[in-house]
Each structure stands twice: as structure tokens, then as C-alpha cells.
Design an enzyme around this catalytic site. Structure first.
Site, PDB file in Angstrom:
ATOM      1  N   GLU A 231      45.333  32.783  39.323  1.00 29.90           N
ATOM      2  CA  GLU A 231      45.263  33.889  38.351  1.00 29.90           C
ATOM      3  C   GLU A 231      46.495  34.789  38.343  1.00 29.90           C
ATOM      4  OE1 GLU A 231      41.451  35.706  39.188  1.00 29.90           O
ATOM      5  OE2 GLU A 231      40.421  33.793  39.032  1.00 29.90           O
TER       6      GLU A 231
ATOM      7  N   ASN B  50      45.843  27.661  39.602  1.00 26.02           N
ATOM      8  CA  ASN B  50      44.471  27.761  39.098  1.00 26.02           C
ATOM      9  C   ASN B  50      44.299  29.044  38.283  1.00 26.02           C
ATOM     10  OD1 ASN B  50      41.696  26.760  39.189  1.00 26.02           O
ATOM     11  ND2 ASN B  50      41.230  28.494  40.538  1.00 26.02           N
TER      12      ASN B  50
ATOM     13  N   HIS C   1      35.233  29.267  33.188  1.00 24.61           N
ATOM     14  CA  HIS C   1      34.115  30.217  33.150  1.00 24.61           C
ATOM     15  C   HIS C   1      33.930  30.530  31.667  1.00 24.61           C
ATOM     16  CE1 HIS C   1      33.948  30.846  37.452  1.00 24.61           C
ATOM     17  NE2 HIS C   1      35.257  31.024  37.468  1.00 24.61           N
TER      18      HIS C   1
ATOM     19  N   GLU D  19      36.067  25.587  38.100  1.00 21.24           N
ATOM     20  CA  GLU D  19      35.060  26.633  38.382  1.00 21.24           C
ATOM     21  C   GLU D  19      34.064  26.760  37.230  1.00 21.24           C
ATOM     22  OE1 GLU D  19      36.794  30.385  39.541  1.00 21.24           O
ATOM     23  OE2 GLU D  19      38.335  29.447  40.763  1.00 21.24           O
TER      24      GLU D  19
ATOM     25  N   ASP E 272      31.183  27.320  34.686  1.00 19.21           N
ATOM     26  CA  ASP E 272      29.820  27.797  34.441  1.00 19.21           C
ATOM     27  C   ASP E 272      29.754  28.230  32.983  1.00 19.21           C
ATOM     28  OD1 ASP E 272      31.185  30.307  34.769  1.00 19.21           O
ATOM     29  OD2 ASP E 272      30.403  30.515  36.799  1.00 19.21           O
TER      30      ASP E 272
HETATM   31  O1  G3I Z   1      28.664  38.990  51.449  1.00 25.50           O
HETATM   32  C1  G3I Z   1      28.773  40.389  51.150  1.00 25.50           C
HETATM   33  C2  G3I Z   1      27.544  41.110  51.557  1.00 25.50           C
HETATM   34  O2  G3I Z   1      27.436  41.038  52.971  1.00 25.50           O
HETATM   35  C3  G3I Z   1      27.630  42.554  51.078  1.00 25.50           C
HETATM   36  O3  G3I Z   1      26.447  43.208  51.372  1.00 25.50           O
HETATM   37  C4  G3I Z   1      27.850  42.606  49.578  1.00 25.50           C
HETATM   38  C5  G3I Z   1      28.038  44.027  49.064  1.00 25.50           C
HETATM   39  O4  G3I Z   1      28.724  44.048  47.835  1.00 25.50           O
HETATM   40  O5  G3I Z   1      29.032  41.901  49.299  1.00 25.50           O
HETATM   41  C6  G3I Z   1      28.971  40.545  49.650  1.00 25.50           C
HETATM   42  O6  G3I Z   1      30.185  39.937  49.329  1.00 25.50           O
HETATM   43  C7  G3I Z   1      30.412  39.697  47.953  1.00 25.50           C
HETATM   44  C8  G3I Z   1      30.582  38.190  47.775  1.00 25.50           C
HETATM   45  O7  G3I Z   1      30.998  37.900  46.467  1.00 25.50           O
HETATM   46  C9  G3I Z   1      29.286  37.428  48.043  1.00 25.50           C
HETATM   47  O8  G3I Z   1      28.268  37.893  47.178  1.00 25.50           O
HETATM   48  C10 G3I Z   1      31.669  40.425  47.560  1.00 25.50           C
HETATM   49  O9  G3I Z   1      31.428  41.815  47.573  1.00 25.50           O
HETATM   50  C11 G3I Z   1      32.090  40.001  46.182  1.00 25.50           C
HETATM   51  O10 G3I Z   1      33.364  40.579  45.886  1.00 25.50           O
HETATM   52  C12 G3I Z   1      32.236  38.481  46.132  1.00 25.50           C
HETATM   53  O11 G3I Z   1      32.565  38.114  44.832  1.00 25.50           O
HETATM   54  C13 G3I Z   1      33.208  36.875  44.693  1.00 25.50           C
HETATM   55  C14 G3I Z   1      34.442  37.081  43.808  1.00 25.50           C
HETATM   56  O12 G3I Z   1      35.039  35.831  43.521  1.00 25.50           O
HETATM   57  C15 G3I Z   1      35.484  37.953  44.514  1.00 25.50           C
HETATM   58  O13 G3I Z   1      36.006  37.318  45.649  1.00 25.50           O
HETATM   59  C16 G3I Z   1      32.234  35.890  44.021  1.00 25.50           C
HETATM   60  O14 G3I Z   1      31.176  35.561  44.935  1.00 25.50           O
HETATM   61  C17 G3I Z   1      32.973  34.615  43.639  1.00 25.50           C
HETATM   62  O15 G3I Z   1      32.120  33.800  42.853  1.00 25.50           O
HETATM   63  C18 G3I Z   1      34.192  34.973  42.804  1.00 25.50           C
HETATM   64  O16 G3I Z   1      34.890  33.766  42.527  1.00 25.50           O
HETATM   65  C19 G3I Z   1      36.028  33.890  41.674  1.00 25.50           C
HETATM   66  C20 G3I Z   1      37.055  32.875  42.154  1.00 25.50           C
HETATM   67  O17 G3I Z   1      37.343  33.104  43.520  1.00 25.50           O
HETATM   68  C21 G3I Z   1      38.331  32.932  41.300  1.00 25.50           C
HETATM   69  N1  G3I Z   1      38.007  32.761  39.904  1.00 25.50           N
HETATM   70  C22 G3I Z   1      36.987  33.647  39.350  1.00 25.50           C
HETATM   71  C23 G3I Z   1      35.695  33.550  40.198  1.00 25.50           C
HETATM   72  C24 G3I Z   1      34.606  34.433  39.615  1.00 25.50           C
HETATM   73  O18 G3I Z   1      34.953  35.780  39.677  1.00 25.50           O
END
Ligand code: G3I
Length: 375
Positions: free
Chosen positions: A185, A226, A262, A292, A294
Site C-alpha cells: 500500500e 501488494n 477488497h 486479500e 472479500d
Molecule cells: O488482538 C487485539 C485485541 O487483543 C485487542 O483487544 C483489540 C482492541 O482493538 O485489538 C486486537 O487487535 C486488532 C487486530 O486487527 C485483531 O482484531 C487490531 O487492533 C486491529 O488493528 C487489527 O486490524 C487488522 C488490520 O489489518 C490492521 O493491521 C485486521 O485484522 C486485518 O484484517 C487488516 O488487514 C489489512 C491487511 O494487512 C492489508 N490490506 C488491508 C487489510 C484490511 O484492512
């Protein structure tokens, strides 16, 4: 033996209680279409998917016959907690992308301190189940630890940190991770280079440097750029094309481009435009992968059944485009079931964007991929 009336009533009573308890246990999780916030973490009652397609083969077998990978993004917390999640993953997919476990802040939360255990678990699971691992992600502007973002680094110091990070992470999994998202990105919606700690402190050549270091760290790994919303033709995909064309022309070791995909049933890119974009990237000598995928169904007035059919069509078309391309190596969905998608919590609304529903049952989108892979 003669059964008395009393014994007969007792048997009926026990059977009745049994039926009620079974029905309660089989009650599926909360529908994402009715309530987004209440995620049931209970294991679903059915642990195996009932396959009713013509050949009866799971997605991964059909994908293998076609010479491509079908992948899923996997979250370490779901992976650890839920045996049914693991079974479905191993049964249907032959590629695994750690959804969060290999991001900078997760792996490298303090200077010089690495936490590999979640990532190790996923890599070992993939190896045990003959799955490829798609590493995600080495250089991104998000998910960076405070120690990195809160300091005012010199260009030289930040280069050193990034190089060390890439060498340490890729070095650990050398030979075990087939492909890596090296840079993620880096391009904005209108095509300009995104401002980030990397571009601002190191300069735009952080992209080239990252690919060169990644190639040094694991010369056999495929190295991907990516990005999202660059699947079809338009300003952003033109900018991505120009970026990777420049890298190729200067012999920077890049192997391919990941098209995240997405998308939604309202604004999915036209299949012929995705095909044209993949063609021009392949013509540069680069592989392409849908990394990725969906497909959101929220915000459309049609009845749910129609929206699910529309969603299935987007999956089917995308797989068909990938199969028809010269070099499209696979399609990965961003999660396994609707229970696991990032979308409801990110957008704070319900949705159902994946191949399996919240009870892990295959949706029309699943059968659409089966059909596309086995026409
Ligand atoms: O696991 C913690 C949990 O312990 C805590 O209580 C909670 C509070 O907010 O956060 C949890 O972590 C979160 C994690 O997802 C799991 O749910 C993070 O805050 C959250 O930022 C994280 O988001 C991820 C996001 O990337 C940012 O890294 C998403 O799961 C993930 O699907 C998303 O994936 C991205 C790709 O890496 C790049 N392309 C876009 C894609 C979608 O945004």
C-alpha cells in the site's frame, strides 16, 4: 422382559430432554446480517463441511489440478482457540497468509525484541498440511510499534532498522515462505506516493531498497508489491503499473503484484478490466496474485439471497479471470468464514463477505469457486 408403563414414560422423558438439549446445542451463531457486534466464539455444531458439488473435491484439490493456490488469511487467535477453524483451513485451502501475526508491531514490538511464536505456529501448521505460506508483510505504513514511530530517525538509522527487520524475519523463515508481500500500500488513491515514515525519512527509494534487501535475505522467495483498489484500470492501477515497471526496468528483484480485491457487490471492478490489468503486469514479466479477496454485501436493497448470488458472481468472475491469465498464481480470501472477517469491526456494521457463513457452512460464493475451478 416386560416393560412397565412407568419405565416407558421414563424413556420418553429422557428422549425428550435429549432432543431439546441437542436443538439448543445446534443453534447457529448470531447472523451477521442482524447483529454485527455479537460474535459467537463457540465452536459450530458441524465440524466438517458437507460438500455437495459434482466432484466432491474440496477447493484446494481443484485449485491444485489447475496449478494455482487457493488461500486464506489466518488469525492466530482464532487458529489457537478453534479446532473447527483449523480443520476447515486444512481441508479447503492450500495457501495460508498470516493476517496479522507477521506485521511489524506484532513481530518486533521493542527494539531488538522479536515475538515469533504466533507466526511460527502458522508456518508449522502450513508445513504439516502441505500448504504454501504467503508472508504478510515486511514494509507497511500501518501496524508499526511506538518505539519506531515516536523517534526522529535519521535516514541512515531508519534504513538500518528496516534492513535488520527484513533480514531477521525473512532469515527465520528462509525456505519456508514461498512468497512475501515486501511493500504494501505505498500508493495513494489518486496515484501519488503515500507519505509514511518510510517515504518521508528514507525517501521514495525505500521501496527499491526493501526489495533488494528481501532478495538478499531469501533469494528463492517470490517478492510482491501488494495494494488495494488497483485491480481494474484507473489512476491508482496506472500508478502501481508505473511503479513496478520502473523497478523491473532497473532490475530491482520484484516477482509480482498482489491485487488485494477488497470489494463489494456494488462496486466490484469489471472482470475485463481486471483481466487487462493482469495482462499488462504479466507482460512486464511479473506474476499476479489475488491476495486479500472479500466481497461486501452490505448496503444493497436486494433480498439477502440475491445479494449472496451477486457475491458468488464476483468470486466466480475473479477466479475465471485468474485462471485465464498467463501468470496468476492464486486467489486468497481475507479470512475463512463470515465469523472472522475484519470488515464488521472496522466499518462498525454487519456484513458477510467470505466463502463460509458464521456456522462454517459453504455459501453460494464457495460453490461459485468450485464451479469456476471445475467447469
Ligand atoms: O488482538 C487485539 C485485541 O487483543 C485487542 O483487544 C483489540 C482492541 O482493538 O485489538 C486486537 O487487535 C486488532 C487486530 O486487527 C485483531 O482484531 C487490531 O487492533 C486491529 O488493528 C487489527 O486490524 C487488522 C488490520 O489489518 C490492521 O493491521 C485486521 O485484522 C486485518 O484484517 C487488516 O488487514 C489489512 C491487511 O494487512 C492489508 N490490506 C488491508 C487489510 C484490511 O484492512
Amino acid at each position: 422382559m416386560k416393560i412397565t408403563k412407568h419405565v416407558k414414560w421414563s424413556i420418553w422423558f429422557v428422549l425428550g430432554v435429549g432432543v431439546v438439549v441437542t436443538l439448543l446445542l445446534l443453534k447457529p451463531g448470531v447472523s451477521p446480517l442482524n447483529n454485527s457486534r455479537e460474535f459467537s466464539r463457540q465452536a459450530p455444531a458441524l465440524s466438517a463441511v458437507e460438500l455437495t458439488d459434482r466432484s466432491g473435491l474440496p477447493l484446494r484439490d481443484l485449485a491444485q489440478r489447475q496449478g494455482i493456490r487457493i488461500g486464506a488469511a489466518v488469525r492466530a487467535d482464532f487458529y489457537t482457540d478453534d479446532a473447527d477453524y483449523r480443520s476447515l483451513l486444512a481441508q479447503e485451502f492450500n495457501s495460508l497468509t498470516p493476517e496479522n501475526a507477521m506485521k511489524f508491531a506484532r513481530l518486533h514490538p521493542e527494539p531488538g525484541t522479536y515475538h515469533f511464536s504466533d507466526a511460527d505456529d502458522l508456518v508449522n501448521f502450513a508445513s504439516d498440511h502441505q500448504m504454501q505460506v504467503h508472508g504478510h508483510v515486511l514494509v507497511w505504513h500501518r501496524n508499526l510499534p511506538d518505539w519506531l514511530t515516536e523517534e526522529d530517525w535519521s535516514r541512515q538509522a531508519l534504513e538500518q532498522i528496516l534492513k535488520q527487520h527484513i533480514f531477521t524475519v525473512m532469515g527465520r523463515y528462509r525456505g519456508q515462505i514461498a512468497a512475501w508481500d515486501v511493500v504494501n500500500e505505498a500508493v495513494e488513491r489518486r496515484g501519488q506516493l503515500r507519505k509514511s515514515i518510510w517515504s518521508e525519512t528514507i525517501g521514495p527509494d525505500y521501496i527499491e531498497l526493501a526489495f533488494r534487501w528481501a532478495h538478499e535475505a531469501d533469494p528463492d522467495a517470490q517478492l510482491f508489491y501488494n495494494d488495494y483498489r488497483g485491480e481494474g484500470l484507473g489512476r491508482k492501477s496506472d500508478a502501481i503499473y508505473a511503479l513496478v515497471q520502473d523497478l523491473v526496468q532497473r532490475d530491482v528483484p520484484i516477482s509480482g503484484v498482489g491485487l488485494q480485491m477488497h470489494t463489494s457487490i456494488q462496486d466490484a471492478p469489471k472482470p475485463e478490466k481486471v483481466a487487462a490489468n493482469i495482462r499488462r503486469l504479466n507482460d512486464l514479466g511479473l506474476s499476479v496474485r489475488i491476495t486479500e479477496m472479500d466481497v461486501q454485501i452490505y448496503g444493497d436493497e436486494r433480498p439477502e439471497a440475491e445479494r449472496l448470488q451477486a457475491q458468488a458472481a464476483v468470486y466466480r468472475d475473479t477466479m475465471a479471470v485468474c485462471l485465464a491469465a498467463t501468470d496468476c498464481t492464486g486467489l486468497t480470501t481475507w479470512g475463512i468464514s463470515d465469523r472472522h472477517s475484519w470488515i464488521p469491526s472496522f466499518f462498525d456494521r454487519p456484513d458477510a463477505p467470505l466463502l463460509f457463513d458464521e456456522a462454517y457452512q459453504p455459501k453460494p460464493a464457495y460453490y461459485a469457486l468450485i464451479e469456476a475451478l471445475d467447469p
